[in-house]
Design a protein around this motif. Structure first.
Motif, PDB file in Angstrom:
ATOM      1  N   LEU A  93      11.476  -3.345 -25.834  1.00 50.40           N
ATOM      2  CA  LEU A  93      12.224  -2.430 -24.961  1.00 50.40           C
ATOM      3  C   LEU A  93      11.518  -1.086 -24.868  1.00 50.40           C
ATOM      4  N   ALA A  94      11.061  -0.570 -26.005  1.00 51.93           N
ATOM      5  CA  ALA A  94      10.382   0.721 -26.007  1.00 51.93           C
ATOM      6  C   ALA A  94       9.063   0.636 -25.244  1.00 51.93           C
ATOM      7  N   GLN A  95       8.368  -0.486 -25.364  1.00 48.28           N
ATOM      8  CA  GLN A  95       7.116  -0.655 -24.622  1.00 48.28           C
ATOM      9  C   GLN A  95       7.384  -0.663 -23.129  1.00 48.28           C
ATOM     10  N   GLY A  96       8.466  -1.307 -22.724  1.00 51.96           N
ATOM     11  CA  GLY A  96       8.815  -1.346 -21.308  1.00 51.96           C
ATOM     12  C   GLY A  96       9.119   0.037 -20.774  1.00 51.96           C
ATOM     13  N   LEU A  97       9.815   0.851 -21.554  1.00 52.03           N
ATOM     14  CA  LEU A  97      10.133   2.205 -21.130  1.00 52.03           C
ATOM     15  C   LEU A  97       8.891   3.081 -21.150  1.00 52.03           C
ATOM     16  N   GLY A 104       0.790  -1.218   0.000  1.00 55.33           N
ATOM     17  CA  GLY A 104       0.000   0.000   0.000  1.00 55.33           C
ATOM     18  C   GLY A 104       0.827   1.274   0.000  1.00 55.33           C
ATOM     19  N   GLY A 105       2.143   1.184  -0.027  1.00 60.76           N
ATOM     20  CA  GLY A 105       2.980   2.382   0.002  1.00 60.76           C
ATOM     21  C   GLY A 105       3.428   2.800  -1.382  1.00 60.76           C
ATOM     22  N   GLN A 106       4.360   3.706  -1.401  1.00 57.80           N
ATOM     23  CA  GLN A 106       4.931   4.188  -2.649  1.00 57.80           C
ATOM     24  C   GLN A 106       5.908   3.157  -3.213  1.00 57.80           C
ATOM     25  N   PRO A 107       6.096   3.153  -4.525  1.00 53.25           N
ATOM     26  CA  PRO A 107       7.076   2.224  -5.096  1.00 53.25           C
ATOM     27  C   PRO A 107       8.489   2.607  -4.649  1.00 53.25           C
ATOM     28  N   ASP A 108       9.340   1.634  -4.630  1.00 53.46           N
ATOM     29  CA  ASP A 108      10.737   1.863  -4.273  1.00 53.46           C
ATOM     30  C   ASP A 108      11.389   2.632  -5.413  1.00 53.46           C
ATOM     31  N   MET A 109      11.630   3.916  -5.222  1.00 49.94           N
ATOM     32  CA  MET A 109      12.152   4.778  -6.285  1.00 49.94           C
ATOM     33  C   MET A 109      13.518   4.309  -6.779  1.00 49.94           C
ATOM     34  N   GLN A 110      14.335   3.830  -5.860  1.00 48.62           N
ATOM     35  CA  GLN A 110      15.656   3.339  -6.256  1.00 48.62           C
ATOM     36  C   GLN A 110      15.516   2.155  -7.214  1.00 48.62           C
ATOM     37  N   GLN A 111      14.583   1.269  -6.892  1.00 47.82           N
ATOM     38  CA  GLN A 111      14.359   0.104  -7.747  1.00 47.82           C
ATOM     39  C   GLN A 111      13.815   0.534  -9.108  1.00 47.82           C
ATOM     40  N   LEU A 112      12.886   1.487  -9.121  1.00 45.73           N
ATOM     41  CA  LEU A 112      12.353   1.989 -10.388  1.00 45.73           C
ATOM     42  C   LEU A 112      13.450   2.636 -11.238  1.00 45.73           C
ATOM     43  N   LEU A 113      14.302   3.409 -10.600  1.00 45.77           N
ATOM     44  CA  LEU A 113      15.402   4.044 -11.331  1.00 45.77           C
ATOM     45  C   LEU A 113      16.365   3.006 -11.903  1.00 45.77           C
ATOM     46  N   GLN A 114      16.642   1.959 -11.116  1.00 47.42           N
ATOM     47  CA  GLN A 114      17.528   0.900 -11.599  1.00 47.42           C
ATOM     48  C   GLN A 114      16.899   0.176 -12.794  1.00 47.42           C
ATOM     49  N   GLN A 115      15.599  -0.088 -12.717  1.00 51.28           N
ATOM     50  CA  GLN A 115      14.904  -0.747 -13.830  1.00 51.28           C
ATOM     51  C   GLN A 115      14.940   0.125 -15.074  1.00 51.28           C
ATOM     52  N   PRO A 142       6.321   6.190 -15.775  1.00 52.52           N
ATOM     53  CA  PRO A 142       5.977   7.617 -15.749  1.00 52.52           C
ATOM     54  C   PRO A 142       7.218   8.494 -15.838  1.00 52.52           C
ATOM     55  N   GLY A 143       7.068   9.586 -16.572  1.00 58.44           N
ATOM     56  CA  GLY A 143       8.146  10.555 -16.664  1.00 58.44           C
ATOM     57  C   GLY A 143       9.145  10.287 -17.768  1.00 58.44           C
ATOM     58  N   LEU A 144       9.007   9.155 -18.487  1.00 58.12           N
ATOM     59  CA  LEU A 144       9.928   8.878 -19.574  1.00 58.12           C
ATOM     60  C   LEU A 144       9.245   9.222 -20.886  1.00 58.12           C
TER      61      LEU A 144
END
Length: 111
Positions: free
Chosen positions: A99-103, A5-16, A107-109
């Motif tokens: 790859l493009a679909q994944g990106l 129920g919390g926010q996504p792990d931003m570090q993990q999102l950035l790494q992905q 959000p923000g890309l």
């Protein structure tokens, strides 16, 4: 909703996102080096482009050359280059599409 129920792990999102961008760059580099061939006139004219669409070679069979009819030869050259570019676009979709679909799902890309 995200697990817990919390926010996504931003570090993990950035790494992905960074991994996807690296994969995309590697695929684009591979495309730039991959030759793709197209032809016209039953193989009388053959064009080779890279997977990125850069024309690298053009082979014209002497049978295709008629000094009285250069218009047909020009049409064959255009058709061969278009055929090669279509093949390059298909290769791009195969390599870059997932790859493009994944990106695009992040959000923000700008994809």
């Amino acid at each position: 909703m995200f697990p817990g129920g919390g926010q996504p792990d931003m570090q993990q999102l950035l790494q992905q996102a960074q991994k996807m961008q690296q994969d995309l760059a590697a695929a684009q580099e591979e495309l730039a080096e991959t030759p793709v061939e197209g032809s016209a006139g039953g193989g009388l004219v053959k064009a080779t482009v890279t997977g990125a669409g850069e024309l690298r070679a053009l082979v014209i069979d002497p049978e295709a050359v008629d000094p009285e009819d250069t218009e047909t030869l020009a049409d064959l050259v255009l058709a061969a280059v278009r055929d090669a570019n279509n093949a390059a676009q298909q290769l791009q979709q195969t390599k870059l599409g997932p790859l493009a679909q994944g990106l695009g799902g992040m959000p923000g890309l700008p994809f």
